[in-house]
Design a protein around this motif. Sequence first.
Motif, PDB file in Angstrom:
ATOM      1  N   LEU A   1       0.737  -1.184   0.103  1.00 44.26           N
ATOM      2  CA  LEU A   1       0.178  -0.102   0.330  1.00 44.26           C
ATOM      3  C   LEU A   1       0.848   1.213  -0.022  1.00 44.26           C
ATOM      4  N   ASN A   2       0.293   2.349  -0.746  1.00 44.72           N
ATOM      5  CA  ASN A   2       1.154   3.573  -0.756  1.00 44.72           C
ATOM      6  C   ASN A   2       0.244   4.456  -0.799  1.00 44.72           C
ATOM      7  N   VAL A   3       0.219   5.885  -0.485  1.00 44.29           N
ATOM      8  CA  VAL A   3      -0.681   7.005  -0.463  1.00 44.29           C
ATOM      9  C   VAL A   3      -0.060   8.030  -1.907  1.00 44.29           C
TER      10      VAL A   3
ATOM     11  N   PRO B   1       4.789  10.418  -8.549  1.00 48.19           N
ATOM     12  CA  PRO B   1       5.207   9.630  -9.498  1.00 48.19           C
ATOM     13  C   PRO B   1       6.541   9.082  -9.264  1.00 48.19           C
ATOM     14  N   LEU B   2       7.375   9.649  -8.465  1.00 48.40           N
ATOM     15  CA  LEU B   2       8.932   8.879  -8.430  1.00 48.40           C
ATOM     16  C   LEU B   2       8.486   7.613  -7.542  1.00 48.40           C
ATOM     17  N   ILE B   3       7.834   7.541  -6.534  1.00 49.05           N
ATOM     18  CA  ILE B   3       7.544   6.482  -5.788  1.00 49.05           C
ATOM     19  C   ILE B   3       6.774   5.317  -6.732  1.00 49.05           C
ATOM     20  N   THR B   4       5.739   5.727  -7.472  1.00 48.43           N
ATOM     21  CA  THR B   4       5.119   4.764  -8.468  1.00 48.43           C
ATOM     22  C   THR B   4       5.998   4.148  -9.363  1.00 48.43           C
TER      23      THR B   4
ATOM     24  N   SER C   1       1.995  11.113   4.027  1.00 47.83           N
ATOM     25  CA  SER C   1       3.368  10.223   4.252  1.00 47.83           C
ATOM     26  C   SER C   1       3.678   9.271   2.634  1.00 47.83           C
ATOM     27  N   THR C   2       4.995   9.354   2.484  1.00 48.20           N
ATOM     28  CA  THR C   2       5.481   8.723   1.555  1.00 48.20           C
ATOM     29  C   THR C   2       6.100   7.135   2.002  1.00 48.20           C
ATOM     30  N   GLY C   3       5.742   6.770   3.174  1.00 56.11           N
ATOM     31  CA  GLY C   3       5.835   5.296   3.445  1.00 56.11           C
ATOM     32  C   GLY C   3       5.185   4.502   2.976  1.00 56.11           C
TER      33      GLY C   3
END
Length: 197
Positions: A66-68, A78-81, A158-160
């Motif tokens: 899961l992420n937000v 976009p970077l985390i995706t 959060s980017t966690g």
Amino acid sequence: MRRFSGWAFATALLGGALAAGPSTMAAPSDQDRAAREYFTDREVIDQHGNRLRFYSDVLQDRVVLLNVIYTNCTDACPLITQKLMQARRQLVPAIKDEVWFISISTDPERDTPEELQKFARKQQVEQRNWLFLTGAKSDIDLILRKLKQYSPNINAHSTGLLAGTTRERHQWVPVSPAVQPDGIALILRSLAETPPG
């Protein structure tokens, strides 16, 4: 790697919302009921417009990450995706088919299913086993609070990441956004390959 059983997850990560300790591990059906009650079965809507129940249709009997996000984000989301896409590519086919990626909008009033679909296409996400979720703001806010991911400031979400499984035994692993794609893939593989019991 720090792991949480269903009950230890509740006490260590989610603040003890499920009132039991690791030494009183309940049967899976009891775990399921407790998890459904904790995570809620509030309605969410995916990028295709499908109405789903958060626990029963999204989390239950799955390995998930899961992420937000919010679709107007121009940097972290976009970077985390992209990082998650790299992690997904590193999963062997058998594991890849078992793992679900769940991206929850922290801006549900603007992030309609159509906007989520645009975001997914722009990021070139392979959408099989990847849900982008929105819904009523009150429902999404509650879900994000349960996941310890809520922020009243959309830009400060959060980017966690949170990896977990609700198959047989419940295990959850908080994942730092600094973890590299191969490390994320290793965590997901470990969860997917954990023997039941």
